[in-house]
Motif scaffolding. Structure first.
Motif, PDB file in Angstrom:
ATOM      1  N   SER A   1     -24.376  -7.517  -9.984  1.00  0.00           N
ATOM      2  CA  SER A   1     -23.263  -7.084 -10.827  1.00  0.00           C
ATOM      3  C   SER A   1     -22.927  -8.180 -11.814  1.00  0.00           C
ATOM      4  CB  SER A   1     -22.028  -6.789  -9.968  1.00  0.00           C
ATOM      5  OG  SER A   1     -22.311  -5.773  -9.039  1.00  0.00           O
TER       6      SER A   1
ATOM      7  N   GLU B  46     -20.784  -8.914 -15.933  1.00  0.00           N
ATOM      8  CA  GLU B  46     -19.986  -8.392 -17.037  1.00  0.00           C
ATOM      9  C   GLU B  46     -20.913  -7.775 -18.091  1.00  0.00           C
ATOM     10  OE1 GLU B  46     -19.946 -11.622 -16.133  1.00  0.00           O
ATOM     11  OE2 GLU B  46     -18.045 -11.793 -15.067  1.00  0.00           O
ATOM     12  N   GLU B  47     -20.382  -6.779 -18.807  1.00  0.00           N
ATOM     13  CA  GLU B  47     -21.190  -6.049 -19.782  1.00  0.00           C
ATOM     14  C   GLU B  47     -21.739  -6.962 -20.878  1.00  0.00           C
ATOM     15  OE1 GLU B  47     -20.876  -2.139 -22.709  1.00  0.00           O
ATOM     16  OE2 GLU B  47     -19.163  -2.725 -21.495  1.00  0.00           O
ATOM     17  N   ASN B  48     -20.919  -7.886 -21.378  1.00  0.00           N
ATOM     18  CA  ASN B  48     -21.397  -8.751 -22.460  1.00  0.00           C
ATOM     19  C   ASN B  48     -22.495  -9.701 -21.973  1.00  0.00           C
ATOM     20  OD1 ASN B  48     -19.654 -10.370 -20.965  1.00  0.00           O
ATOM     21  ND2 ASN B  48     -18.847 -11.436 -22.754  1.00  0.00           N
TER      22      ASN B  48
END
Length: 77
Positions: A13, A15-17
């Motif tokens: 997992s 963060e998107e960025n």
């Protein structure tokens, strides 16, 4: 120590960025997919850890190629 060639799957997992930056790295380095990239990054980290732990001897060399007919090599011109 004998290495197992069986692949194991696990989830990560992030963060998107960070994932977007990782996907750019995958593309820039020419990897087929994220898994291949993660495997190589882990291998690199494990080798780096060995080097830092002074457990392994590491050798290197510096090669310098120049035109010995060229004068003023130290000038930046």
């Amino acid at each position: 120590m004998k290495e197992s060639l069986t692949l194991k799957r696990f989830g990560v997992s992030m963060e998107e960025n960070l994932l977007e930056k990782f996907d750019l790295l995958v593309k820039q380095r020419g990897y087929e997919n994220r898994s291949e990239t993660v495997r190589n990054l882990i291998r690199d980290a494990l080798i780096q850890q060995l080097w830092e732990g002074n457990e392994q001897m590491v050798a290197g060399s510096i090669l310098l190629f120049y035109n010995h007919h060229q004068r003023n090599l130290l000038n930046e011109n």
